[in-house]
Design an enzyme around this catalytic site. Structure first.
Site, PDB file in Angstrom:
ATOM      1  N   ASP A   1      -8.409   8.743  -0.684  1.00 39.68           N
ATOM      2  CA  ASP A   1      -8.178   9.049  -2.219  1.00 39.68           C
ATOM      3  C   ASP A   1      -9.107   9.371  -3.116  1.00 39.68           C
ATOM      4  O   ASP A   1      -9.636   9.001  -3.999  1.00 39.68           O
ATOM      5  CB  ASP A   1      -7.772   7.617  -2.468  1.00 39.68           C
ATOM      6  CG  ASP A   1      -6.189   7.222  -1.973  1.00 39.68           C
ATOM      7  OD1 ASP A   1      -5.323   8.062  -1.764  1.00 39.68           O
ATOM      8  OD2 ASP A   1      -6.135   5.952  -1.720  1.00 39.68           O
TER       9      ASP A   1
ATOM     10  N   PHE B   1       0.978   4.554   2.472  1.00 42.80           N
ATOM     11  CA  PHE B   1       0.729   5.703   1.565  1.00 42.80           C
ATOM     12  C   PHE B   1       0.233   6.960   2.106  1.00 42.80           C
ATOM     13  O   PHE B   1       0.271   8.018   1.531  1.00 42.80           O
ATOM     14  CB  PHE B   1       0.426   5.049   0.029  1.00 42.80           C
ATOM     15  CG  PHE B   1       0.669   3.872  -0.347  1.00 42.80           C
ATOM     16  CD1 PHE B   1       1.925   3.759  -0.882  1.00 42.80           C
ATOM     17  CD2 PHE B   1       0.038   2.848   0.091  1.00 42.80           C
ATOM     18  CE1 PHE B   1       2.402   2.747  -1.648  1.00 42.80           C
ATOM     19  CE2 PHE B   1       0.547   1.400  -0.323  1.00 42.80           C
ATOM     20  CZ  PHE B   1       1.828   1.519  -1.069  1.00 42.80           C
TER      21      PHE B   1
ATOM     22  N   ASP C   1      -9.167  -6.680   5.744  1.00 42.08           N
ATOM     23  CA  ASP C   1      -8.170  -6.738   4.532  1.00 42.08           C
ATOM     24  C   ASP C   1      -8.070  -8.172   4.268  1.00 42.08           C
ATOM     25  O   ASP C   1      -7.843  -9.057   5.243  1.00 42.08           O
ATOM     26  CB  ASP C   1      -7.045  -5.966   4.772  1.00 42.08           C
ATOM     27  CG  ASP C   1      -6.121  -5.802   3.586  1.00 42.08           C
ATOM     28  OD1 ASP C   1      -6.132  -6.505   2.626  1.00 42.08           O
ATOM     29  OD2 ASP C   1      -5.824  -4.523   3.301  1.00 42.08           O
TER      30      ASP C   1
ATOM     31  N   HIS D   1      -9.379   0.434  -5.449  1.00 43.17           N
ATOM     32  CA  HIS D   1      -9.493   1.660  -6.147  1.00 43.17           C
ATOM     33  C   HIS D   1     -10.371   1.424  -7.376  1.00 43.17           C
ATOM     34  O   HIS D   1     -10.441   2.310  -8.291  1.00 43.17           O
ATOM     35  CB  HIS D   1      -8.402   2.492  -6.397  1.00 43.17           C
ATOM     36  CG  HIS D   1      -7.857   3.013  -5.041  1.00 43.17           C
ATOM     37  ND1 HIS D   1      -7.250   2.189  -4.208  1.00 43.17           N
ATOM     38  CD2 HIS D   1      -7.613   4.306  -4.696  1.00 43.17           C
ATOM     39  CE1 HIS D   1      -6.775   2.921  -3.119  1.00 43.17           C
ATOM     40  NE2 HIS D   1      -6.988   4.282  -3.606  1.00 43.17           N
TER      41      HIS D   1
ATOM     42  N   ASP E   1     -10.626   2.622   2.565  1.00 45.32           N
ATOM     43  CA  ASP E   1      -9.317   2.810   2.064  1.00 45.32           C
ATOM     44  C   ASP E   1      -8.824   1.510   1.284  1.00 45.32           C
ATOM     45  O   ASP E   1      -7.689   1.106   1.610  1.00 45.32           O
ATOM     46  CB  ASP E   1      -8.504   3.387   2.925  1.00 45.32           C
ATOM     47  CG  ASP E   1      -6.931   4.025   2.387  1.00 45.32           C
ATOM     48  OD1 ASP E   1      -7.084   4.211   1.061  1.00 45.32           O
ATOM     49  OD2 ASP E   1      -6.174   3.835   3.139  1.00 45.32           O
TER      50      ASP E   1
ATOM     51  N   SER F   1      -2.548   3.299   8.933  1.00 47.35           N
ATOM     52  CA  SER F   1      -3.467   4.120   9.286  1.00 47.35           C
ATOM     53  C   SER F   1      -4.333   3.451  10.451  1.00 47.35           C
ATOM     54  O   SER F   1      -4.888   4.101  11.480  1.00 47.35           O
ATOM     55  CB  SER F   1      -4.769   4.212   8.398  1.00 47.35           C
ATOM     56  OG  SER F   1      -4.993   3.115   7.687  1.00 47.35           O
TER      57      SER F   1
ATOM     58  N   GLY G   1      -9.425  -1.791   4.234  1.00 48.36           N
ATOM     59  CA  GLY G   1      -8.054  -1.606   3.630  1.00 48.36           C
ATOM     60  C   GLY G   1      -6.713  -1.264   4.761  1.00 48.36           C
ATOM     61  O   GLY G   1      -6.472  -0.257   5.003  1.00 48.36           O
TER      62      GLY G   1
ATOM     63  N   GLY H   1      -3.170  -7.507  -0.963  1.00 50.43           N
ATOM     64  CA  GLY H   1      -2.879  -6.203  -1.911  1.00 50.43           C
ATOM     65  C   GLY H   1      -4.060  -5.914  -3.021  1.00 50.43           C
ATOM     66  O   GLY H   1      -4.602  -6.749  -3.480  1.00 50.43           O
TER      67      GLY H   1
END
Length: 216
Positions: free
Chosen positions: A170, A19, A71, A144, A141, A52, A46, A75
């Site tokens: 973000d 994203f 990670d 959220h 990242d 990235s 993340g 998800g």
């Protein structure tokens, strides 16, 4: 002039699932190249499918250091089935859960960067609790929510060496972005208010802070 990736690295970044827009990716790459001069690992929280990670890995390769990416590969909140950012291709039909690890490995393989990355598969706070070595860059990242973004900051920011860079993605100050960017924004404010960080750069929703103090 900020460091820029070679065309083939940028092409691999743009071809990967993810994203992060191109302009923010370029800002991340410039920060990673700068932080790599400290001779310490570059870490992101993340991974998703490795978009990235490509940029961090190439910056790490440039300086002969390692890129680390954390990670659980199940998800984050907004990527689950039924939510806006869900990609059905990331769902493991056998277990009925997301699994972005295979896509991540394919991303690195296609970019020729596998040997420059260590994938740490698990929950960020648990891995951070075991980590004791200094880092040159921490890129937040991940989740959220305040719970997840705050835990990423608390777990990894103290591991940054003096002069290292804290990069937060973000960061959206507008309260209308409560679900997607307010938690990272609050982490950004918390970092500045700690007295341990000085803002170095910003581009779009990306903020780059330099560790200049001790109080986190």
């Amino acid at each position: 002039m900020p460091a820029a990736p070679k065309p083939e690295i940028l092409a691999a970044f743009e071809a990967a699932k993810g994203f992060m827009p191109r302009d923010e990716g370029l800002a991340l790459y410039a920060a990673a190249v700068e932080a790599g001069r400290l001779g310490l690992p570059l870490l992101e929280v993340g991974t998703y499918c490795g978009r990235s990670t490509i940029l961090l890995a190439d910056a790490a390769r440039l300086h002969g250091v390692q890129a680390l990416t954390v990670d659980h590969h199940r998800g984050s909140e907004e990527q689950q089935p039924g939510w806006e950012y869900h990609d059905p291709e990331t769902l493991d039909p056998e277990v009925g859960l997301m699994d972005t690890l295979p896509a991540f490995r394919r991303t690195l393989h296609r970019a020729g960067l596998e040997e420059h990355v260590v994938a740490l598969v698990g929950r960020s706070p648990r891995i951070a609790a075991l980590w004791t070595s200094p880092l040159g860059l921490v890129f937040i990242d991940g989740g959220h929510t305040d719970e997840h973004a705050g835990a990423d900051y608390e777990g990894w920011a103290p591991r940054l060496a003096q002069g290292g860079l804290l990069v937060i993605h973000d960061v959206f100050p507008d309260p209308a972005d409560e679900f997607t960017g307010q938690a990272p924004y609050r982490v950004y404010l918390r970092a500045l208010e700690s007295g341990a960080f000085t803002e170095s750069a910003g581009h779009g929703s990306l903020r780059v802070l330099r560790r200049t103090g001790a109080g986190i």
